[in-house]
Design a protein around this motif. Structure first.
Motif, PDB file in Angstrom:
ATOM      1  N   MET A   1       0.855  -1.146  -0.061  1.00 11.45           N
ATOM      2  CA  MET A   1      -0.191   0.075  -0.043  1.00 11.45           C
ATOM      3  C   MET A   1       0.913   1.221  -0.097  1.00 11.45           C
ATOM      4  SD  MET A   1      -3.061   1.116   2.865  1.00 11.45           S
ATOM      5  CE  MET A   1      -3.710  -0.744   2.658  1.00 11.45           C
ATOM      6  N   ASN A   2       0.661   2.108  -0.819  1.00 10.10           N
ATOM      7  CA  ASN A   2       1.342   3.361  -0.835  1.00 10.10           C
ATOM      8  C   ASN A   2       0.705   4.423   0.129  1.00 10.10           C
ATOM      9  OD1 ASN A   2       2.967   5.542  -1.644  1.00 10.10           O
ATOM     10  ND2 ASN A   2       2.026   5.955  -3.714  1.00 10.10           N
ATOM     11  N   LEU A   3       1.450   4.463   1.119  1.00 11.35           N
ATOM     12  CA  LEU A   3       0.819   5.410   2.106  1.00 11.35           C
ATOM     13  C   LEU A   3       1.306   7.001   2.150  1.00 11.35           C
ATOM     14  CD1 LEU A   3       1.699   3.076   5.435  1.00 11.35           C
ATOM     15  CD2 LEU A   3      -0.522   3.423   4.088  1.00 11.35           C
ATOM     16  N   GLU A   4       2.352   7.123   1.183  1.00  7.91           N
ATOM     17  CA  GLU A   4       2.960   8.505   1.074  1.00  7.91           C
ATOM     18  C   GLU A   4       1.820   9.328   0.520  1.00  7.91           C
ATOM     19  OE1 GLU A   4       4.537   5.834  -0.128  1.00  7.91           O
ATOM     20  OE2 GLU A   4       6.074   5.674   1.660  1.00  7.91           O
ATOM     21  N   LYS A   5       0.961   8.933  -0.351  1.00  9.73           N
ATOM     22  CA  LYS A   5       0.043   9.567  -1.068  1.00  9.73           C
ATOM     23  C   LYS A   5      -1.039  10.370  -0.122  1.00  9.73           C
ATOM     24  CE  LYS A   5      -2.901   5.697  -2.723  1.00  9.73           C
ATOM     25  NZ  LYS A   5      -3.364   5.243  -3.992  1.00  9.73           N
ATOM     26  N   TYR A   6      -1.086   9.819   1.198  1.00  7.29           N
ATOM     27  CA  TYR A   6      -2.188  10.223   2.127  1.00  7.29           C
ATOM     28  C   TYR A   6      -1.484  11.205   3.164  1.00  7.29           C
ATOM     29  CZ  TYR A   6      -4.391   6.106   0.463  1.00  7.29           C
ATOM     30  OH  TYR A   6      -5.272   5.247  -0.584  1.00  7.29           O
ATOM     31  N   TRP A   7      -0.174  11.562   2.924  1.00  3.35           N
ATOM     32  CA  TRP A   7       0.524  12.429   3.851  1.00  3.35           C
ATOM     33  C   TRP A   7      -0.375  13.752   3.970  1.00  3.35           C
ATOM     34  CZ3 TRP A   7       4.447  12.108   7.141  1.00  3.35           C
ATOM     35  CH2 TRP A   7       4.908  13.301   7.548  1.00  3.35           C
ATOM     36  N   GLY A   8      -0.620  14.486   4.844  1.00  2.24           N
ATOM     37  CA  GLY A   8      -1.109  15.834   5.072  1.00  2.24           C
ATOM     38  C   GLY A   8      -2.671  15.795   4.739  1.00  2.24           C
ATOM     39  N   LYS A   9      -3.152  14.476   4.276  1.00  4.67           N
ATOM     40  CA  LYS A   9      -4.499  14.545   3.734  1.00  4.67           C
ATOM     41  C   LYS A   9      -5.630  14.302   4.546  1.00  4.67           C
ATOM     42  CE  LYS A   9      -3.256  15.265  -0.923  1.00  4.67           C
ATOM     43  NZ  LYS A   9      -2.431  16.151  -0.976  1.00  4.67           N
ATOM     44  N   THR A  10      -6.701  14.577   4.467  1.00  9.42           N
ATOM     45  CA  THR A  10      -7.797  13.945   5.511  1.00  9.42           C
ATOM     46  C   THR A  10      -8.432  12.550   4.593  1.00  9.42           C
ATOM     47  OG1 THR A  10      -8.417  16.353   6.141  1.00  9.42           O
ATOM     48  CG2 THR A  10     -10.236  14.615   6.342  1.00  9.42           C
ATOM     49  N   VAL A  11      -8.384  11.734   5.599  1.00  7.44           N
ATOM     50  CA  VAL A  11      -8.856  10.285   5.055  1.00  7.44           C
ATOM     51  C   VAL A  11      -9.764   9.720   5.799  1.00  7.44           C
ATOM     52  CG1 VAL A  11      -6.673  10.104   4.158  1.00  7.44           C
ATOM     53  CG2 VAL A  11      -6.969   9.146   6.317  1.00  7.44           C
ATOM     54  N   GLY A  23      -9.618  11.367   9.878  1.00 10.51           N
ATOM     55  CA  GLY A  23      -8.712  12.198  10.405  1.00 10.51           C
ATOM     56  C   GLY A  23      -7.858  12.715   9.343  1.00 10.51           C
ATOM     57  N   ARG A  24      -6.950  13.336   9.955  1.00  8.49           N
ATOM     58  CA  ARG A  24      -5.769  13.907   9.052  1.00  8.49           C
ATOM     59  C   ARG A  24      -4.280  13.116   9.286  1.00  8.49           C
ATOM     60  NH1 ARG A  24      -5.050  18.232   6.272  1.00  8.49           N
ATOM     61  NH2 ARG A  24      -3.447  19.237   6.063  1.00  8.49           N
ATOM     62  N   VAL A  25      -3.845  12.610   8.211  1.00  8.02           N
ATOM     63  CA  VAL A  25      -2.592  11.930   8.493  1.00  8.02           C
ATOM     64  C   VAL A  25      -1.360  12.825   8.570  1.00  8.02           C
ATOM     65  CG1 VAL A  25      -1.097  10.379   7.184  1.00  8.02           C
ATOM     66  CG2 VAL A  25      -3.546  10.251   6.680  1.00  8.02           C
ATOM     67  N   THR A  26      -0.774  12.663   9.781  1.00  9.37           N
ATOM     68  CA  THR A  26       0.302  13.606  10.253  1.00  9.37           C
ATOM     69  C   THR A  26       1.587  12.985  10.012  1.00  9.37           C
ATOM     70  OG1 THR A  26      -0.223  13.001  12.610  1.00  9.37           O
ATOM     71  CG2 THR A  26      -1.350  14.877  11.485  1.00  9.37           C
ATOM     72  N   GLY A  27       1.520  11.513   9.862  1.00  5.22           N
ATOM     73  CA  GLY A  27       2.962  10.663   9.973  1.00  5.22           C
ATOM     74  C   GLY A  27       2.948   9.372   9.192  1.00  5.22           C
ATOM     75  N   ILE A  28       4.112   9.105   8.851  1.00  2.00           N
ATOM     76  CA  ILE A  28       4.393   7.547   8.432  1.00  2.00           C
ATOM     77  C   ILE A  28       5.422   7.119   8.981  1.00  2.00           C
ATOM     78  CG2 ILE A  28       4.360   6.173   6.415  1.00  2.00           C
ATOM     79  CD1 ILE A  28       3.140   8.232   4.640  1.00  2.00           C
ATOM     80  N   TYR A  39       5.369  -3.889   9.953  1.00  2.00           N
ATOM     81  CA  TYR A  39       4.704  -3.109   8.811  1.00  2.00           C
ATOM     82  C   TYR A  39       4.629  -1.449   9.041  1.00  2.00           C
ATOM     83  CZ  TYR A  39       2.303  -7.659   8.085  1.00  2.00           C
ATOM     84  OH  TYR A  39       2.295  -8.830   7.631  1.00  2.00           O
ATOM     85  N   ASP A  40       4.913  -0.825   7.766  1.00  2.31           N
ATOM     86  CA  ASP A  40       4.605   0.675   7.952  1.00  2.31           C
ATOM     87  C   ASP A  40       3.515   0.902   8.873  1.00  2.31           C
ATOM     88  OD1 ASP A  40       6.928   0.559   6.139  1.00  2.31           O
ATOM     89  OD2 ASP A  40       5.862   1.047   4.531  1.00  2.31           O
ATOM     90  N   GLU A  41       3.419   2.149   9.443  1.00  2.00           N
ATOM     91  CA  GLU A  41       2.394   2.516  10.073  1.00  2.00           C
ATOM     92  C   GLU A  41       2.041   4.021   9.796  1.00  2.00           C
ATOM     93  OE1 GLU A  41       3.536   0.247  14.299  1.00  2.00           O
ATOM     94  OE2 GLU A  41       4.119   2.278  14.164  1.00  2.00           O
ATOM     95  N   LEU A  42       0.615   4.201   9.777  1.00  2.00           N
ATOM     96  CA  LEU A  42       0.232   5.287   9.450  1.00  2.00           C
ATOM     97  C   LEU A  42      -0.293   6.148  10.583  1.00  2.00           C
ATOM     98  CD1 LEU A  42      -1.518   6.381   6.264  1.00  2.00           C
ATOM     99  CD2 LEU A  42      -2.983   6.745   8.483  1.00  2.00           C
ATOM    100  N   GLU A  43       0.213   7.119  10.844  1.00  2.00           N
ATOM    101  CA  GLU A  43      -0.368   8.128  12.239  1.00  2.00           C
ATOM    102  C   GLU A  43      -1.693   8.950  11.762  1.00  2.00           C
ATOM    103  OE1 GLU A  43       2.929  10.151  13.322  1.00  2.00           O
ATOM    104  OE2 GLU A  43       4.061   8.166  13.743  1.00  2.00           O
ATOM    105  N   LEU A  44      -2.776   8.888  12.332  1.00  2.00           N
ATOM    106  CA  LEU A  44      -3.922   9.652  12.089  1.00  2.00           C
ATOM    107  C   LEU A  44      -4.089  10.552  13.047  1.00  2.00           C
ATOM    108  CD1 LEU A  44      -5.968   9.725   9.858  1.00  2.00           C
ATOM    109  CD2 LEU A  44      -7.325   8.208  11.050  1.00  2.00           C
ATOM    110  N   VAL A  52      -2.314   5.356  15.631  1.00  2.00           N
ATOM    111  CA  VAL A  52      -1.636   4.781  14.891  1.00  2.00           C
ATOM    112  C   VAL A  52      -1.835   3.307  14.158  1.00  2.00           C
ATOM    113  CG1 VAL A  52       0.795   3.640  14.637  1.00  2.00           C
ATOM    114  CG2 VAL A  52       0.495   5.425  15.986  1.00  2.00           C
ATOM    115  N   PHE A  53      -1.928   3.193  12.619  1.00  2.00           N
ATOM    116  CA  PHE A  53      -2.633   2.246  11.997  1.00  2.00           C
ATOM    117  C   PHE A  53      -1.380   1.290  11.521  1.00  2.00           C
ATOM    118  CE2 PHE A  53      -5.941   5.009  12.745  1.00  2.00           C
ATOM    119  CZ  PHE A  53      -7.166   4.180  13.080  1.00  2.00           C
ATOM    120  N   PRO A  54      -0.925   0.379  11.730  1.00  2.00           N
ATOM    121  CA  PRO A  54       0.044  -0.656  10.949  1.00  2.00           C
ATOM    122  C   PRO A  54      -0.628  -0.834   9.669  1.00  2.00           C
ATOM    123  CG  PRO A  54      -0.108  -1.512  13.209  1.00  2.00           C
ATOM    124  CD  PRO A  54      -1.441  -0.385  13.029  1.00  2.00           C
ATOM    125  N   GLU A  55      -0.060  -1.043   8.779  1.00  2.00           N
ATOM    126  CA  GLU A  55      -0.560  -1.291   7.294  1.00  2.00           C
ATOM    127  C   GLU A  55      -1.411  -2.515   7.336  1.00  2.00           C
ATOM    128  OE1 GLU A  55       1.296  -0.884   2.765  1.00  2.00           O
ATOM    129  OE2 GLU A  55       2.596  -1.502   4.522  1.00  2.00           O
TER     130      GLU A  55
END
Length: 149
Positions: A1-11, A23-28, A39-44, A52-55
């Motif tokens: 999953m390409n998490l970078e495209k969600y950086w700084g976006k509301t998802v 919420g807003r993605v504030t970190g990976i 797994y990579d983790e997405l911070e919301l 924090v959501f592991p991929e």
């Protein structure tokens, strides 16, 4: 999953348990930076709280309000007050599409800037050196700058 495209976006995230999170993605956090995560983790950020959501726990993820660009209604802005020494008390406005502006006291206008990556990136010296604000609170501070000058 390409998490970078969600950086700084509301998802909107649907996790593997079927729960929906917006919420807003504030970190990976990338797994290759750590020995103990697989797994990579997405911070919301949701209402000021970081989740924090592991991929492997994300069933689906989608951008929300991106279609509103054609002015189907007012866009929602996010406001921040910075706390590091060079930018202390600077008010930042980030719109739904990730465009950033700061309130320039001298010109009394919102001016474009690209600065929030420094505050949202976990390895930055200024990571988390900000407070998220409600729109009314931010605009009240901005109005006080206008009235004083």
């Amino acid at each position: 999953m390409n998490l970078e495209k969600y950086w700084g976006k509301t998802v909107r995230i649907v996790d593997i348990d079927g729960e929906v999170w917006e919420g807003r993605v504030t970190g990976i956090d990338y797994a290759f930076n750590y020995d103990d995560i697989e797994y990579d983790e997405l911070e919301l950020r949701i209402n000021g709280t970081l989740f924090v959501f592991p991929e492997n726990h994300i069933k689906s993820i989608e951008l929300i309000n991106q279609g509103a660009k054609k002015n189907q209604g007012p866009q929602k802005n996010h406001y921040y007050m910075l706390h590091d020494l060079p930018h202390r008390a600077m008010i930042i406005k980030v719109n739904e599409w990730g465009k950033e502006f700061y309130f320039d006291i001298l010109s009394k206008k919102w001016q474009p800037i690209k600065i929030m990556i420094n505050y949202l990136w976990p390895y930055s010296d200024t990571f988390n050196m900000y407070d998220e604000m409600e729109e009314a609170e931010a605009l009240k501070i901005v109005q006080s700058f206008i009235n004083v000058l």
